[in-house]
Design a protein around this motif. Structure first.
Motif: not given
Lengths: 194, 194
Positions: A107-108, A111-112, A114-115, A121, A166, A170-171
């Motif tokens: 998952y992370r 999302e990463e 994107r950069y 992405y 998320e 995740l949290w």
């Protein structure tokens, strides 16, 4: 570019490096992950990495492709037996949240992206959205859900799943996936049903 | 830690550096943004940066705080005159999408915070969600919307807004915000109305 190994042993080593990359990049992020850390995690020599991947960017793109395939498969499997679109929505959210719980590092990584690789992405989510849109349009035609712009709805539903994944998976140390699915689906069902 | 300037001139210089940081980090991402690039963009000496900010991380946190304040203000202003929660939801999405269109770099900075400062990232969205949850709970008590877990709903609605903002505002040269708001609200209204 990635060379596909021709032997079983090669395929196993490549897979081990991919798993190590997933673990290291998922833990520390792309920028802080060195190829040395990845090969150390894979318990292999630094040079071995370059037999299978040309760069850190290449292994990252490969992880992204894998994430897409695995998520699509998990979702497809989960909704195969569902009698209609609304039931499929509910089980689709459940499958997604369970997938996030099982593979948090993927998952992370998505999302990463994107950069790290903005085009990959966009392609990642656009591929999902295109298929989702078609299923929503078909369900509207079949009278299973209310009429509405199927593309905007697809992205809205993806946004719900991503954000709940998320926040509530995740949290959380002990995510209560059933409760999140029930409550999210209560909202989605009324939002879509004819 | 950030020193608050005591003079008008100091406040103006600090503001100029913040705007430059927003532009540079929004354009190239945090990792690739140097303090030298920020002061160059602000047309000021490198040393001036350190009068107001101790590090690149400090200016980033300040941008995040600013983003939170601006977004909350835009949303609060937009829904002040709304007669009920459903109307407030519609105008809230519109205000958010218009804010993303007006300040695309701030959107990118908030999302990048997930990697640069995970605690600040969580705090950012959790602060939003806590207030949102209270408004949804109050609306349920007032019979304006259907009963349901207000916290999960708050995150689901935030997920819709975030994702539609990325897809239909950041990725589009000429976003059709009215159409996106109408279609998203059609879904949300049925999802929430009693």
């Amino acid at each position: 570019m990635t060379a596909r190994p021709k032997t079983k042993r090669g395929a196993a080593r490549r897979k081990k490096i991919l798993e190590a990359a997933e673990a290291v990049i998922g833990r520390t992020g792309f920028a802080s992950s060195s190829i040395a850390a990845i090969t150390q995690e894979a318990d292999t020599a630094l040079g071995t990495f370059y037999i299978y991947f040309s760069s850190k960017e290449a292994v990252f793109r490969e992880l992204l492709l894998e994430m897409g395939q695995l998520t699509r498969r998990a979702l497809t499997d989960s909704i195969r037996e569902m009698p209609n679109r609304l039931e499929a929505e509910r089980e689709g959210i459940r499958a997604f949240l369970e997938f996030v719980a099982a593979r948090p590092s993927l998952y992370r990584i998505v999302e990463e992206a994107r950069y790290i690789d903005p085009d990959a992405y966009r392609a990642y989510f656009s591929t999902f959205a295109a298929a989702y849109k078609q299923r929503l349009a078909a369900a509207t035609a079949a009278g299973e859900i209310r009429a509405g712009d199927p593309e905007i709805r697809a992205w809205a539903l993806m946004g719900i799943a991503k954000t709940l994944g998320e926040r509530y998976v995740l949290w959380e140390d002990n995510p209560d996936i059933d409760h999140v699915v029930d409550e999210a689906f209560r909202f989605i069902r009324h939002g879509l049903e004819p």
